[in-house]
Design a protein around this motif. Structure first.
Motif, PDB file in Angstrom:
ATOM      1  N   LEU A   1       0.829  -1.201   0.000  1.00 24.19           N
ATOM      2  CA  LEU A   1       0.000   0.000   0.000  1.00 24.19           C
ATOM      3  C   LEU A   1       0.867   1.256   0.000  1.00 24.19           C
ATOM      4  N   PRO A   2       0.375   2.340  -0.588  1.00 20.17           N
ATOM      5  CA  PRO A   2       1.084   3.599  -0.408  1.00 20.17           C
ATOM      6  C   PRO A   2       0.977   4.013   1.065  1.00 20.17           C
ATOM      7  N   PRO A   3       1.981   4.705   1.594  1.00 16.22           N
ATOM      8  CA  PRO A   3       2.046   4.955   3.037  1.00 16.22           C
ATOM      9  C   PRO A   3       0.772   5.572   3.620  1.00 16.22           C
ATOM     10  N   GLU A   4       0.148   6.479   2.865  1.00 21.33           N
ATOM     11  CA  GLU A   4      -1.022   7.155   3.459  1.00 21.33           C
ATOM     12  C   GLU A   4      -2.218   6.215   3.593  1.00 21.33           C
ATOM     13  N   ALA A   5      -2.144   5.066   2.932  1.00 18.14           N
ATOM     14  CA  ALA A   5      -3.270   4.121   3.025  1.00 18.14           C
ATOM     15  C   ALA A   5      -3.064   3.080   4.105  1.00 18.14           C
ATOM     16  N   ARG A   6      -1.967   3.169   4.837  1.00 26.43           N
ATOM     17  CA  ARG A   6      -1.729   2.178   5.892  1.00 26.43           C
ATOM     18  C   ARG A   6      -2.441   2.632   7.156  1.00 26.43           C
ATOM     19  N   ILE A   7      -3.727   2.342   7.187  1.00 28.24           N
ATOM     20  CA  ILE A   7      -4.531   2.777   8.333  1.00 28.24           C
ATOM     21  C   ILE A   7      -5.354   1.611   8.836  1.00 28.24           C
ATOM     22  N   GLY A   8      -5.992   1.824   9.968  1.00 26.90           N
ATOM     23  CA  GLY A   8      -7.001   0.877  10.433  1.00 26.90           C
ATOM     24  C   GLY A   8      -6.541   0.017  11.588  1.00 26.90           C
ATOM     25  N   VAL A   9      -7.519  -0.517  12.269  1.00 24.69           N
ATOM     26  CA  VAL A   9      -7.271  -1.447  13.376  1.00 24.69           C
ATOM     27  C   VAL A   9      -7.537  -2.854  12.881  1.00 24.69           C
TER      28      VAL A   9
ATOM     29  N   VAL B   1       0.422   2.176 -17.243  1.00 22.31           N
ATOM     30  CA  VAL B   1       0.856   3.218 -16.316  1.00 22.31           C
ATOM     31  C   VAL B   1      -0.334   3.736 -15.516  1.00 22.31           C
ATOM     32  N   LEU B   2      -1.441   3.961 -16.211  1.00 21.33           N
ATOM     33  CA  LEU B   2      -2.630   4.456 -15.509  1.00 21.33           C
ATOM     34  C   LEU B   2      -3.117   3.441 -14.481  1.00 21.33           C
ATOM     35  N   ALA B   3      -3.118   2.171 -14.877  1.00 21.81           N
ATOM     36  CA  ALA B   3      -3.570   1.126 -13.964  1.00 21.81           C
ATOM     37  C   ALA B   3      -2.653   1.037 -12.751  1.00 21.81           C
ATOM     38  N   ALA B   4      -1.356   1.239 -12.985  1.00 24.15           N
ATOM     39  CA  ALA B   4      -0.407   1.151 -11.876  1.00 24.15           C
ATOM     40  C   ALA B   4      -0.729   2.194 -10.818  1.00 24.15           C
ATOM     41  N   GLY B   5      -1.081   3.388 -11.272  1.00 25.08           N
ATOM     42  CA  GLY B   5      -1.422   4.432 -10.320  1.00 25.08           C
ATOM     43  C   GLY B   5      -2.692   4.116  -9.558  1.00 25.08           C
ATOM     44  N   GLN B   6      -3.618   3.443 -10.231  1.00 24.49           N
ATOM     45  CA  GLN B   6      -4.899   3.147  -9.610  1.00 24.49           C
ATOM     46  C   GLN B   6      -4.837   1.903  -8.735  1.00 24.49           C
ATOM     47  N   LEU B   7      -4.205   0.844  -9.223  1.00 24.92           N
ATOM     48  CA  LEU B   7      -4.270  -0.458  -8.566  1.00 24.92           C
ATOM     49  C   LEU B   7      -2.973  -0.922  -7.961  1.00 24.92           C
ATOM     50  N   GLY B   8      -1.882  -0.226  -8.230  1.00 25.73           N
ATOM     51  CA  GLY B   8      -0.591  -0.785  -7.826  1.00 25.73           C
ATOM     52  C   GLY B   8      -0.153  -1.826  -8.839  1.00 25.73           C
ATOM     53  N   LEU B   9       1.005  -2.411  -8.597  1.00 26.86           N
ATOM     54  CA  LEU B   9       1.576  -3.323  -9.580  1.00 26.86           C
ATOM     55  C   LEU B   9       1.616  -4.748  -9.070  1.00 26.86           C
ATOM     56  N   GLU B  10       1.287  -5.661  -9.960  1.00 31.80           N
ATOM     57  CA  GLU B  10       1.283  -7.064  -9.586  1.00 31.80           C
ATOM     58  C   GLU B  10       1.391  -7.871 -10.866  1.00 31.80           C
ATOM     59  N   PRO B  11       2.181  -8.966 -10.884  1.00 34.24           N
ATOM     60  CA  PRO B  11       2.354  -9.667 -12.160  1.00 34.24           C
ATOM     61  C   PRO B  11       1.050 -10.160 -12.778  1.00 34.24           C
ATOM     62  N   THR B  12       0.033 -10.411 -11.962  1.00 37.13           N
ATOM     63  CA  THR B  12      -1.192 -10.970 -12.537  1.00 37.13           C
ATOM     64  C   THR B  12      -2.217  -9.897 -12.892  1.00 37.13           C
ATOM     65  N   MET B  13      -1.826  -8.620 -12.882  1.00 35.41           N
ATOM     66  CA  MET B  13      -2.838  -7.569 -13.037  1.00 35.41           C
ATOM     67  C   MET B  13      -3.409  -7.480 -14.449  1.00 35.41           C
TER      68      MET B  13
ATOM     69  N   PRO C   1       3.523  -0.738  -4.662  1.00 34.05           N
ATOM     70  CA  PRO C   1       2.746   0.490  -4.815  1.00 34.05           C
ATOM     71  C   PRO C   1       3.381   1.398  -5.857  1.00 34.05           C
ATOM     72  N   PHE C   2       2.572   2.228  -6.463  1.00 38.37           N
ATOM     73  CA  PHE C   2       3.072   3.172  -7.461  1.00 38.37           C
ATOM     74  C   PHE C   2       2.539   4.536  -7.076  1.00 38.37           C
ATOM     75  N   ALA C   3       3.447   5.443  -6.795  1.00 39.96           N
ATOM     76  CA  ALA C   3       3.036   6.725  -6.230  1.00 39.96           C
ATOM     77  C   ALA C   3       2.499   7.657  -7.301  1.00 39.96           C
ATOM     78  N   ILE C   4       1.363   8.255  -7.012  1.00 41.74           N
ATOM     79  CA  ILE C   4       0.829   9.275  -7.923  1.00 41.74           C
ATOM     80  C   ILE C   4       0.976  10.648  -7.264  1.00 41.74           C
ATOM     81  N   PRO C   5       1.041  11.702  -8.044  1.00 40.52           N
ATOM     82  CA  PRO C   5       1.217  13.029  -7.456  1.00 40.52           C
ATOM     83  C   PRO C   5       0.103  13.323  -6.461  1.00 40.52           C
ATOM     84  N   PRO C   6       0.449  13.857  -5.300  1.00 35.14           N
ATOM     85  CA  PRO C   6      -0.543  14.029  -4.228  1.00 35.14           C
ATOM     86  C   PRO C   6      -1.743  14.880  -4.633  1.00 35.14           C
ATOM     87  N   PHE C   7      -1.535  15.878  -5.491  1.00 32.21           N
ATOM     88  CA  PHE C   7      -2.671  16.753  -5.791  1.00 32.21           C
ATOM     89  C   PHE C   7      -3.757  16.005  -6.561  1.00 32.21           C
TER      90      PHE C   7
END
Lengths: 317, 420, 290
Positions: B276-284, C206-218, C120-126
């Motif tokens: 998970l991205p760090p900000e999503a690591r939440i919850g009990v 790339v778009l999917a990576a931002g939304q779902l993260g990365l996994e070989p079976t994606m 995980p694949f980081a997307i710009p915070p905004f």
């Protein structure tokens, strides 16, 4: 007997000897009886698919649906109806075959990619039903709690439950019945018509052959055989699960048929043997067996499009 | 458009087909066992090393391998070295059953570990019971394995869904409130987990505001989260696992829902938090085992050993499952001085695990009535990153012993039947 | 209440559908011109995603977004040259099987290189903010995805309508023989067409990576909906594919409201209905692929 007929006989004898003595010559080579049983069942499935694909020229990419239904039919019968293996097999055949026959009525007008995609669609719908109707099918956990029952022939009992060899011969017997029927059909006038349709559908139509009806009959027959294979598979595993209905399972069967040789009767069995044994061996040796199997697919399509048997035949020509 | 079917050259066809078949089998290496005095003890392990469960499965295997290395360093089982044979079930029942038979019939294993996939675990259990082989289910959670489908030769290390729900329900109720909304994966594991949670909730006097059944493999939870939000619960209980958990939590945080509703659940795994991205690591949540346990004997060494073979990463609960399963065999076999399955199974009932295997503070033992390991639940909260260690993604608040979270044997529906 | 729920889910469905459209368009391009059924399309999505993952630490999210699709397209070119080219003129079954095997190899290769653990694949915070409290499910990133899809479709349209390559592709889809007879290098045309299709797959990755993260079976879960979008819309028609993708997105989203268990199955039912009632799809032409 002509030279050709005696050749045919030699081939048949060779194949059947190999099959009959499999438990004995496999062990020293590092095989095990359960592997041979699995090869037979999946080989039957591949041959059932090939009955349609290789001999009528119609591709069904959702054929695993009837296979999976056959497995559920057998399992449900053993679990809820009666503790009888022959009944289970019959239920599997009927469930797979009848569903296929009924749905086949809807789709025979389509061809090619459209036909293939509709079969995928049906297969996936059955997959989701099996997945969701968990009170009946066990859902994702699969149908459990049944086991193949020993067969009581009156004077002795066939312990197919615990004795791997006895079970293998039981499956071999069923296999023989099925492909005997298949061979008989293929050699009949109906079978000849199927091949005519494969070779040139338009011409066959001009000859007055009712194409859709023939395709429907061929489709339905192949579904009954698929159901048979599926029922046997349920007996092998003592288990039935939705994954047996998934299109990726269909893909495996198509690959076995293509790899062995679509235009030949025994080709798919060879394809199944190579596929199952290779997968079994490779997945014990490396965790990256998927790459090798994928590579095999690629190589077969590129260099052996007629399958292994087709390649051997052509290189002799 | 030729019709080469039955009338081609058959002599070569025979030869080549035979050669091909034979060649295929030649490739399978025969099992050459040196006919010396000591044949090794073999443990078979069946796990889905390819497919969606590849990550937890791989970790279980790693844990088991470490155990086997330790066992051999201490003299093996009954003086004989131990071999671990690992087979890939590829997340497919037929393959799993076939591999189990291969391990038992061809490779003559004495013990079997597996599978992460509950369905496959149950199917393999039928084979091992038939063949009278001791079988430990390391990571398959479905309750029936130590419930209505329990068998004399099958034991399980990981928690049941009842244990998981019971461990965390009180905490959530007291901390967050009585109105719970569930996001439940639509398969047996999810259903039983939901039933267990709602039973607890009702006993505490709470209410269920709704239950969203999500198909396995759902990537977009918007529809369900929209409904959950509309129901206005105190807390959203996420029962989904694996990739589903990752996507659901990510979307919960992306939608800002965690600022309006509390988020919690039952089983959580380090593998998911890490993805998970760090900000999503939440919850009990509850963890089945956690690596950071200062002061608990054996843990530090285990973590160090796993780090060596795991690219420097810490072990997860899955590593511990595999490790414990393999160690159990060695311990009980050495204690009873036999490899006979019936004797060992009998000895395993109420068998207590020593410090360097249980790796947790409470008493851990295999309960007699249902063969379920009474392992502790680590209740705590996810954190985006650890203070001292980048992998410390979970703050453990409480470690509840297994026999406090597990329902009574009579409630599990298990009646162990021994072979005559 | 119900109408609001429905409205939300239709909107949501359109957003999901937009993503399916991106995948399906690439698949459609390849199918229309070369009669190749690319079962490895999901694999190229995975490749695109992982290339972005590998590049992101050096060039950031935007750099990865710009670089990963063309890099994926180059890999696609190589694959086309070596593996797909020998299959032209043969029954589409062979391309299906070969790409099926290729998909295995890609999944396993990715697992081998990057490990099975999800990343995980980081997307710009905004972008990670929702639009508003009520419309919380429309996050900035989802809008961004839709925007990217719209831009991609627009660019594709411009390419096909106004560039030489595009005109040749369109002509080739209708009658490849004549195009060849006119002296155009059909081999290169096919290669470039394939590359464009794979570019779209890489972009989806790339778009999917931002939304779902990365996994070989994606990739596998996204492949079938893409095929279904093509069939529903009509083989041979790109606007059809567009319509098909949106339609199945909405169908799936709406079904999730009333009958979540069937939300995946409904697209197969839809495909079956179309195939049985009107096999050429909503906008397709007769006899495109008999």
């Amino acid at each position: 007997m002509s030279a050709e007929q005696s050749r045919k006989l030699i081939v048949l004898v060779a194949i059947w000897s190999a099959l009959l003595f499999a438990p004995y010559w496999m062990a020293p080579l590092g095989g095990y009886t359960a592997l041979a049983t699995r090869v037979l069942v999946l080989g039957l499935a591949a041959m059932s698919l090939n009955f349609l694909l290789g001999f009528t020229g119609v591709l069904s990419f959702g054929h695993a649906a009837w296979f999976g239904l056959g497995a559920y039919g057998a399992g449900l019968s053993l679990k809820y109806l009666a503790l009888s293996t022959p009944l289970a097999v019959l239920c599997g055949i009927l469930l797979g075959g009848l569903c296929g026959a009924i749905l086949g009525l809807l789709i025979v007008r389509r061809r090619g990619v459209y036909f293939a995609m509709v079969t995928i669609a049906f297969g996936q719908v059955f997959y989701y039903i099996a997945f969701q109707w968990s009170s009946l099918t066990g859902g994702d956990d699969g149908l459990r709690g049944f086991a193949r029952q020993p067969i009581d022939l009156g004077f002795f009992k066939l312990d197919i439950l615990t004795n791997a060899n006895v079970f293998y011969y039981f499956v071999l017997f069923c296999f023989a019945l099925a492909i005997g029927a298949m061979g008989y059909i293929l050699r009949s006038p109906f079978g000849r018509t199927m091949i005519a349709i494969r070779e040139n559908e338009r011409r066959a139509r001009f000859l007055g052959i009712p194409i859709e009806r023939h395709i429907w009959i061929a489709f339905s027959l192949s579904c009954f055989f698929m159901g048979f294979a599926g029922a046997l598979y349920a007996l092998v595993n003592n288990f039935a699960d939705p994954r047996g209905l998934h299109y990726s399972q269909s893909g495996d069967f198509v690959m076995m048929a293509v790899m062995g040789g679509m235009r030949s009767f025994w080709g798919p069995l060879l394809g199944a043997t190579v596929f199952v044994v290779l997968q079994d061996y490779l997945s014990s040796v490396t965790v990256n067996w998927m790459s090798f199997v994928g590579l095999l697919f690629v190589l077969v399509v590129l260099f052996f499009p007629r399958g292994l048997l087709g390649f051997f035949r052509r290189s002799k020509a | 458009m030729t019709t080469h079917m039955f009338n081609s050259r058959f002599d070569r066809r025979t030869l080549l087909k035979g050669a091909a078949a034979l060649g295929a089998f030649q490739v399978t290496s025969p099992f050459i066992i040196a006919a010396r005095g000591e044949t090794p003890i073999r443990m078979g392990m069946v796990d889905p090393l390819t497919g969606v469960y590849a990550a937890p499965a791989g970790n279980e295997v790693m844990g088991a391998k470490l155990a086997v290395a330790r066992i051999n360093a201490q003299g093996g089982i009954l003086g004989r070295q131990v071999e671990l044979l690992v087979e890939d079930s590829a997340n497919d029942v037929g393959t799993g059953v076939q591999k189990a038979r291969k391990l038992i019939e061809r490779d003559q294993v004495n013990f079997i570990i597996g599978d992460v996939n509950s369905g496959i675990a149950a199917a393999i259990a039928q084979v091992t019971a038939e063949k009278k082989i001791l079988h430990i289910v390391s990571g398959g959670h479905t309750d029936s394995i130590t419930g209505k489908d329990c068998k004399w030769n099958v034991f399980r290390v990981c928690n049941t869904t009842r244990m998981e729900a019971n461990s965390v329900s009180n905490v959530l109720f007291n901390k967050y409130g009585k109105k719970w909304h569930f996001i439940t994966p639509d398969y047996a594991f999810g259903h039983t987990l939901y039933d267990a949670c709602t039973d607890d909730l009702k006993k505490l006097g709470g209410t269920v505001t709704g239950n969203e059944l999500t198909p396995l493999g759902t990537t977009d939870f918007s529809a369900y989260l929209i409904k959950a939000r509309a129901a206005n619960p105190d807390v959203m209980i996420l029962l989904v696992q694996g990739s589903d958990m990752i996507n659901c939590l990510k979307q919960v945080v992306q939608f800002g829902l965690d600022k309006q509703i509390h988020v919690a659940g039952t089983q959580q795994e380090l593998e998911s938090l890490a993805a998970l991205p760090p900000e999503a690591r939440i919850g009990v949540w509850m963890f089945e085992w956690y690596w950071k346990q200062p002061g608990v004997p054996g843990v530090e060494k285990f973590v160090a050993d796993i780090r060596k073979v795991n690219n420097g990463n810490v072990p997860t609960a899955r590593h511990w499952f595999g490790y414990t399963s393999a160690m159990t065999f060695a311990l009980v076999a050495n204690q009873e001085k036999t490899t006979d399955a019936v004797k060992l199974a009998t000895a395993l009932e109420n068998f207590e695990l020593p410090d360097d295997v249980k790796l947790q503070p409470n008493k851990v033992y295999y309960r007699k009535g249902d063969h379920q390991l009474m392992t502790s639940a680590f209740i705590g909260e996810a954190q985006s990153k650890g203070k001292d260690d980048p992998e410390d993604l979970y703050r453990v608040d409480e470690v509840v012993p297994g026999d406090k979270t597990a329902p009574a044997v009579s409630e599990t529906g298990c009646k162990v039947q021994w072979p005559s | 209440m119900m109408t609001q729920l429905l409205l939300f889910n239709v909107t949501n469905g359109l957003i999901i559908g937009a993503f399916y459209v991106l995948m399906a368009l690439g698949l459609s391009l390849i199918l229309n011109l070369s009669n190749v059924i690319n079962f490895a399309h999901g694999g190229f999505l995975v490749i695109g995603g992982y290339i972005a993952y590998a590049l992101a630490p050096y060039v950031g999210f935007w750099g990865a977004l710009l670089l990963a699709p063309p890099l994926t397209a180059i890999i696609g070119l190589a694959v086309e040259r070596v593996l797909i080219r020998p299959l032209y003129g043969r029954d589409p079954l062979y391309s299906l099987l070969l790409t099926f095997g290729l998909a295995f190899m890609i999944e396993d290769g990715t697992r081998f290189i990057f490990g099975p653990q999800g990343k995980p694949f980081a997307i710009p915070p905004f972008l990670a903010q929702p639009l508003s409290n009520d419309l919380f499910f429309i996050t900035g990133y989802r809008l961004f995805m839709v925007a990217v899809v719209v831009i991609a479709i627009a660019l594709l349209f411009l390419l096909l309508r106004y560039t030489r390559l595009g005109i040749r592709i369109r002509a080739g889809t209708l009658d490849l023989e004549t195009v060849a007879a006119l002296g155009i290098n059909v081999r290169m045309l096919r290669s470039l067409n394939f590359a464009v299709g794979i570019f779209l797959a890489g972009l989806s990755g790339v778009l999917a990576a931002g939304q779902l993260g990365l996994e070989p079976t994606m990739g596998t879960g996204l492949l079938m909906p893409s095929f279904i979008a093509i069939i529903v819309g009509g083989i041979g028609s790109l606007p059809g594919t567009l319509a098909g993708g949106l339609l199945i997105g909405v169908a799936s989203g709406v079904t999730a409201v009333f009958f979540p268990a069937a939300s995946e199955a409904v697209i197969y039912v839809l495909m079956a209905v179309i195939l049985l009632a009107r096999p050429r799809g909503l906008f397709g032409e007769e006899g495109m692929l008999t």
